[in-house]
Each structure stands twice: as structure tokens, then as C-alpha cells.
Design an enzyme around this catalytic site. Structure first.
Site, mmCIF file in Angstrom:
data_model
loop_
_atom_site.group_PDB
_atom_site.id
_atom_site.type_symbol
_atom_site.label_atom_id
_atom_site.label_comp_id
_atom_site.label_asym_id
_atom_site.label_seq_id
_atom_site.Cartn_x
_atom_site.Cartn_y
_atom_site.Cartn_z
ATOM 1 N N TYR A 126 0.790 -1.225 0.000
ATOM 2 C CA TYR A 126 0.000 0.000 0.000
ATOM 3 C C TYR A 126 0.830 1.287 0.000
ATOM 4 C CZ TYR A 126 -3.818 -3.158 1.057
ATOM 5 O OH TYR A 126 -4.724 -4.171 0.985
ATOM 6 N N PRO A 139 -11.408 -0.733 -2.090
ATOM 7 C CA PRO A 139 -12.583 -1.550 -2.422
ATOM 8 C C PRO A 139 -13.849 -0.891 -1.894
ATOM 9 C CG PRO A 139 -11.478 -2.450 -0.513
ATOM 10 C CD PRO A 139 -10.647 -1.282 -0.966
ATOM 11 N N HIS A 365 -7.799 0.928 2.214
ATOM 12 C CA HIS A 365 -7.512 -0.470 2.504
ATOM 13 C C HIS A 365 -6.265 -0.720 3.341
ATOM 14 C CE1 HIS A 365 -8.300 -4.588 2.075
ATOM 15 N NE2 HIS A 365 -8.350 -4.715 0.774
ATOM 16 N N SER A 581 -10.621 -12.209 -5.081
ATOM 17 C CA SER A 581 -10.945 -12.320 -3.658
ATOM 18 C C SER A 581 -12.341 -12.893 -3.489
ATOM 19 C CB SER A 581 -10.900 -10.956 -2.960
ATOM 20 O OG SER A 581 -9.596 -10.548 -2.679
#
Length: 723
Positions: A126, A139, A365, A581
Site C-alpha cells: 500500500y 474496495p 484499505h 478475492s
């Protein structure tokens, strides 16, 4: 449960202490509150000791990781590439070589730190990534379509949602969330709960080269707090605790009505500063530095960065709302022309309430994984289902102070930066190719009747779809939770196995002449390989985190980059064309995210008993991808796999699950990429005249899944920002 009762009673006392009729009553209440605080502190201490009792993340043996690396990559490389990689890996792992040195240093790091990979992983996944957060990283959870008849209905929905969020925050402040235990494979293991406590207390601060995850400490008895409400690209401070008393739902609605009126004032309207947060991280860091030159801007930034969360009251988009449209709007808000400036992407939780009923959550996230987002969101939606809107309970705080509009001093430089950010966001909006599909022919119950893991089965189906589209296997990422360990986040399940490739070739290439029994054996072998790798990943023995640790430690020691990390195979292995996912829910909602590479797909799926929701994304600019075509071929593959199972396992009849419903039949499509298929037609829903309500349904779902990966603890929603 006892701890939850204590914190609720403590807050009850704090609300009524100031209104006690006598000094004696006040002293008595203060004494009660003091005793409860001490009990809370003791319980919190015991809970922290429990977290420390979790085992440390293991460090795999170097030899095991290198052997698995070669096994994972062999069928993804040409023979020439693999021969070179094999030589490079053997040299790296030779006795007395660089690999052994780095492994010994990693062992020392493991002994000293709670989690030897956490810092490396957080930066690589990240904080080092320079891409913009919307689409590329953040997301979203998409709520069921709401039908608001009047503007007040959306504000009531928002007030109810905020009330639920504050209830959840009460649990977090008390550290009163019950410890979760793993389900599926290796069930019963306690899980690390640390991520939950960053939901409302963290912030991603942009930096010119690397971002910083800022986490604020949360005490047992928190100080008065506030949320930020975004409305018409303006930002307002809404205090949710006034005079040591939390606002009830009536008060919240009153304040939201004031904010809506204030936002309507065109004379007071300020530039859409939120657009800057949608930019690339380096660009946003530079823009923030320009903003910080003015004290007014510094004060406004401080209020946003310290808030609990954002509530974004969006204008109607003017689009026909279906699942695909709503997912798209959640990911990028429609750009500057719609609600693109009505966001602040650095905050972990942004609750979106659209006037047209398009609602959901946008998640930053870096602070936590998908399971945390799902659990929090499900709590809120179940709270709203089970707790009717409480607009007439308990007395309101008298003479509520008006919410405060955040002010910005905008120089010509800032206006130029805003224009650049708007242009870049619009390019992202135009580029996103989204397709959400509800596969109704069967769900996980049919798969479990075949004695197969639903997650492994769906992963093989995704491999089949990609192979039929493109004629080759590619590096694939499926996130796996490692919360069984201290500070555990995720590792990667490498789903593109050699066994999966053998199966998809047999299902695609008719010249191979493979009969159904052989295909079934290959399918079972592919699912077995997927399940075995899943167990490696959730027990901390997969390869991706280990290889990352070796690479980052070499950099930290200022060594010349080892050849293994410059090898073409390493680049291919981390170019995740399929980023997947499983994000299962017990409430009717779904998760979406964007691809992580320009020529890739984001494939999120939510398996339910009798259906599966797929959310597939790609980029229009790539001539190699098409989300609608991928979904069509995925659907056909799922039907082909069902037919194969039915032929080979008589007695597992999916029609028993779908009585009275006609099974849709889909034809094999040919994979041509000259043009994008037209968007599917949808019914207009935004003008339906129905009473305002929270529209939520709970699909049938067993509480304990017996198959691998049916639990979200194993397969965790993750944006996979790998480079």
C-alpha cells in the site's frame, strides 16, 4: 458479553451524571463510573494479553520456498525462461550463498518483532504505491438499492446508519468485540483482532514517495468526537458527542437537515477540495503541501484527519441504476461532474448515501482487510434491519449548535491543481470497464454436494475463463488471511497451479481427446492442489511474504540486488493479471474493486447457497481485456463444470435447489475483442413510489462452513497493490 454491558452502563452513567438533582447524587454516580472504568481497564488489559498470546508468524525454510517458487512458475514461463530461473534460484539458495545470509537475518528479525513481515508488507502492498486510491486500491461494499421518495428519506437513512456506526464504535472503544475464531480449514484457532481498532482511528497521510498510516490511540472513555459530512462537495463537522452525551437519532437527523440546507447555499459554496484526494499519491501529497501554507486550510485538514469517518450525501447521478452502475459509482463517484469531489479518500470508512438510493461504503484499505469491512458493514445493516428508526426516543440535546462548514483558502495554484485532479479522475472514470453478474444457476450448496471446496471450485472456474479468453495461464492472486498470528494480514494463494492448467486445457482443447472421467479426475486434482496451497497460506508457509521479506531485507542491508529479484520470472510472478478475492456476506450486498495491472482483471465473488455474485473489472484502454466477455465465458465455464460433475456424480442434481425456476442456458461465446459489447438493458427503478425503508435481505447461509475457503477468514478481500 459482560464487557459490553459494562461499557454501555458506563456511557449511561456519563450521560446522566450532569443532570443529577443533587450534589450527593452526582458524587455517587461519579463513584459508580470510576469503578466501572477500572473494571473496563482491567478487562482491556486481559484482552491485550490474549492478543499477545497468539503465535508469531512462522518463517518458512528457504529451501521449501525456493522449491515451491519453481513449481509455481514452471508452467507460466517458456522453457528458456524457466531454465534461466532455475539456475538463478539454485545459485541464490546455494550453501553459504546470499539466500542463506538473508534467511539468517530474517530469523533474527522474527525473534525481535511481533510480525517479521508486517512492515515490509504494508509498505510494499500500500504505502509505496503511487497510484490513485479510487479504483486502484480502495474496495467498496455496495448496499441493496434503496428507494427514497423524498430528500428527507435519504437523511433518515443516513441518521440511522450513523447511529449504528456509533453503536459499533462503542464496542471498539471498550475493546468489547468478541474474539473471532477461524472456520473452514483448521477451524477453532483464535484470530488477531487488531485491524478492527483502526476502523475509526486511522488515516492514510500522503507522502511524496511513501504514504504513512497514522493511527490514533482510542481510550476507554473517549473525548467528544465528530464525523465529517460531505454534501455537494462541501465538508461539515458534525459533533456526535455534545456535553458528554451522544446524540440520538432525532438529533442526528436534525443536524443532517441543517447541513443539507447549508450546502444548498450557492453563495457559501467552496471549491471541491475533495477532488485532490482522488489523485495519484505523489500529486496529492504535493497539493496537500500547497494547502498547508494557509492556516485556515490546516485547521480544516486537521478536522478531517481526526474525524471518526465520513458520511457522503450524494446527489442523484442521473443514471439508470443496476448492480454494475452502482458498483461503478461507488468506485469513482462518477467523476468531478457528479460526486467525485464529495469524497475524502484518505479516511478508512466513507459511508455513501445517494439521493437516488445508491448507497454503500468506500474503504481505504491499508488499515484493515476485507473481512473487517464486511463484519462492520454487516453489523450496521443488521442494526438497521433489527432496530427501527428511533426518531422519537430519549430527550434531545437542547439547542444543538449548528454544524460547522469547513473553510478553504484557495489560491490560483490550488484552482489549477483542482482542474488537473478533475481531469485525471475523469480519465479513470472513462477507463473503468465494470460488470457485476448474479450467477443464478447454482451456488455453493451444489459444489459442496460434490465434496469440493466452493472457493477452490470457483478459483478453478476463473482459471478456465481466463484460459478460454486468452489461451494461456497467468499469475493469479487470491488473498488468504493470516490472522492466526500476531499482527497477521494476508498472504497470497497462487491459484494458477499446474493441476488447474491441465484441467482447463482438457476442457478447452478438443484435440486432446480427454474423456469425462479423466476431466473429472483433473478437476479433483486441481481443487486438491488449490486446497493444499490454501493451507500453506493460512498457516504462514506460502512463498510471497517470504520472498518479499528476503528482497526487502537485501535492500535494507544496502546489498546489491540479488539476481533472483532481477530475473524476468520474478517480474512475471508479481504481475497479477488475475486479482481475485472471495468476499462472502450474510446480508445481501457485494464487494467490488478495480484491476491491479493495466492488462488485468479484478474478480471479486460472493458465493451464496443457490447463487454466486461476481464483480469483474478491467480497463477499456487495454485491448486484451473485456469484462462483459470474461463474465460470459466464466458463466459458460461454470455450466460446463456443473454438467461434468452431474455426468460423473449422478445424484447431485442442481435443479433440486432451484425448484420452480427455469435454468438459464448460455451459449459458448467466441472471444473476439474488436468491440465492447453493449451494456445490458435494465429496468428503471429510481421513480418507484414505495415507502422509505432499509431494503435488506439475508440469504440462507450456514454459520459454520465445512469446506475450505467458504469462510471469509481464509479468503480475505484485498486490493493486491502489487507491482
Amino acid at each position: 458479553m459482560i464487557y459490553h454491558t459494562l461499557i454501555k452502563y458506563s456511557l449511561f452513567l456519563s450521560q446522566f451524571t450532569n443532570s443529577a438533582n443533587s450534589c450527593c447524587q452526582q458524587v455517587q454516580l461519579h463513584l459508580y463510573a470510576f469503578k466501572i472504568r477500572k473494571m473496563l481497564e482491567l478487562t482491556q488489559f486481559c484482552m491485550s494479553r490474549t492478543a499477545q498470546a497468539l503465535p508469531k508468524l512462522p518463517l518458512p525454510a528457504l529451501r521449501d520456498t525456493l522449491e515451491m517458487y519453481l513449481r509455481c512458475m514452471k508452467h507460466l514461463l517458456t522453457e528458456e525462461q524457466f531454465n534461466k530461473t532455475q539456475h538463478v534460484v539454485q545459485k541464490f539458495g546455494a550453501p553459504g550463498g546470499v539466500g542463506e545470509l538473508l534467511q539468517s537475518k530474517l530469523m533474527e528479525r522474527r525473534d525481535k518483532q511481533a510480525n517479521w513481515v508486517y512492515d515490509y508488507w504494508l509498505k510494499d502492498m500500500y504505502l509505496n504505491n503511487r497510484l490513485a486510491l479510487p479504483i486502484n486500491s480502495s474496495p467498496v461494499m455496495v448496499f441493496p438499492q434503496q428507494h427514497f421518495k423524498a430528500p428527507i428519506d435519504s437523511l433518515r437513512f443516513a441518521a440511522h446508519l450513523i447511529s449504528g456506526a456509533l453503536e459499533y464504535k462503542t464496542l471498539l472503544d471498550a475493546h468489547a468485540l468478541p474474539v473471532e475464531y477461524a472456520r473452514g480449514q483448521l477451524a477453532g484457532t483464535p484470530l488477531c483482532m487488531e485491524q478492527y481498532y483502526r476502523l475509526f482511528t486511522s488515516y492514510r497521510l500522503p507522502g511524496p514517495e511513501r504514504d504513512t498510516l497514522v493511527a490514533q490511540e482510542s481510550s476507554v472513555m473517549p473525548e467528544p468526537e465528530h464525523i465529517i459530512v460531505a454534501c455537494k462537495n462541501q465538508f461539515f463537522v458534525l459533533d456526535v458527542v455534545i456535553n458528554f452525551r451522544r446524540l440520538n437519532e432525532r438529533d442526528l437527523l436534525t443536524q443532517l437537515e441543517k447541513i443539507a440546507r447549508m450546502a444548498d447555499s450557492k453563495e457559501e459554496r467552496l471549491p471541491p477540495i475533495g477532488l485532490l484526494t482522488s489523485d495519484g499519491r505523489t500529486e496529492w501529497a504535493e497539493s496537500r503541501s500547497v494547502l498547508m501554507r494557509e492556516s485556515t486550510n490546516r485547521d480544516s485538514l486537521d478536522m478531517i484527519e481526526r474525524c471518526l469517518c465520513l458520511v457522503c450525501l450524494d446527489d442523484a447521478s442521473g443514471l439508470e441504476l443496476n448492480d454494475t452502475t452502482r458498483a461503478t459509482l461507488m468506485l469513482h463517484a462518477g467523476g468531478a461532474a457528479k460526486n467525485g469531489g464529495n469524497r475524502w479518500y484518505d479516511k478508512p470508512m466513507q459511508f455513501v448515501v445517494g439521493a437516488d438510493g445508491c448507497c454503500g461504503v468506500v474503504c481505504e484499505h491499508s488499515a484493515f482487510e476485507g473481512i473487517v469491512l464486511v463484519q462492520c458493514t454487516e453489523y450496521l445493516l443488521k442494526y438497521m434491519m433489527g432496530s427501527p428508526s428511533k426518531l422519537v426516543r430519549a430527550a434531545s440535546v437542547s439547542e444543538l449548535p449548528a454544524p460547522r462548514r469547513l473553510r478553504w483558502k484557495c489560491t490560483p495554484d490550488i484552482h489549477k491543481l483542482l482542474a488537473s485532479s478533475a481531469d485525471r479522475l475523469q480519465r479513470e472514470v472513462n477507463n473503468l470497464d465494470m460488470n457485476v453478474h448474479k450467477f443464478n444457476d447454482y451456488g455453493k450448496e451444489f459444489i459442496k454436494k460434490q465434496k469440493m471446496s466452493p472457493d477452490a471450485y470457483i478459483q478453478v472456474a476463473l482459471q478456465l475463463a481466463y484460459y478460454r479468453c486468452h489461451g494461456r495461464p497467468v499469475s493469479t492472486y487470491e488473498s488468504a488471511s493470516i490472522r492466526r498470528f500476531q499482527q497477521g494480514r494476508v498472504d497470497n494463494i497462487r491459484s494458477a497451479t499446474a493441476e488447474a492448467l491441465a484441467f482447463v486445457r482438457a476442457m478447452t482443447d478438443g484435440k486432446l481427446g480427454t474423456n469425462d472421467a479423466e476431466k473429472m479426475e483433473m478437476l479433483q486434482s486441481a481443487i486438491s492442489a488449490q486446497t493444499k496451497y490454501t493451507i500453506l497460506a493460512i498457516t504462514g508457509m506460502a512463498i510471497d511474504n517470504h520472498i518479499l521479506g528476503l528482497r526487502e531485507l537485501a535492500h535494507e542491508l544496502k546489498m546489491e540486488k540479488p539476481e533472483i529479484f532481477k530475473d524476468e520470472a520474478h517480474l512475471i510472478s508479481n504481475h497479477f493479471i488475475l486479482s481475485t478475492s472471495q468476499v462472502p456476506t450474510t446480508v445481501e450486498m457485494f464487494c467490488s474493486y478495480g484491476p491491479v495491472v493495466p492488462n488485468g482483471y479484478g474478480a471479486c465473488y460472493n458465493p451464496q447457497s443457490d447463487h454466486i455474485i461476481f464483480s469483474v473489472s478491467s480497463f477499456h484502454e487495454s485491448s486484451q481485456t473485456c469484462s462483459a466477455e470474461f463474465v460470459k465465458i466464466l458463466v459458460q465455464g461454470l455450466l460446463d463444470m456443473r454438467d461434468l460433475c452431474n455426468k460423473c456424480n449422478r445424484g447431485s442434481n442442481p435443479t433440486e435447489q432451484r425448484q420452480g425456476q427455469k435454468l438459464e442456458r448460455h451459449t459458448q461465446t467466441d472471444t473476439k475483442w474488436q468491440s465492447k459489447p453493449p451494456a445490458r438493458p435494465t429496468d428503471l427503478t429510481k421513480n418507484r413510489q414505495t415507502p422509505p425503508q432499509v431494503l435488506l435481505t439475508t440469504p440462507g447461509q450456514t454459520k459454520a462452513e465445512a469446506q475450505t475457503q467458504t469462510s471469509s477468514e481464509e479468503s480475505d478481500g484485498d486490493s493486491k497493490e502489487r507491482k
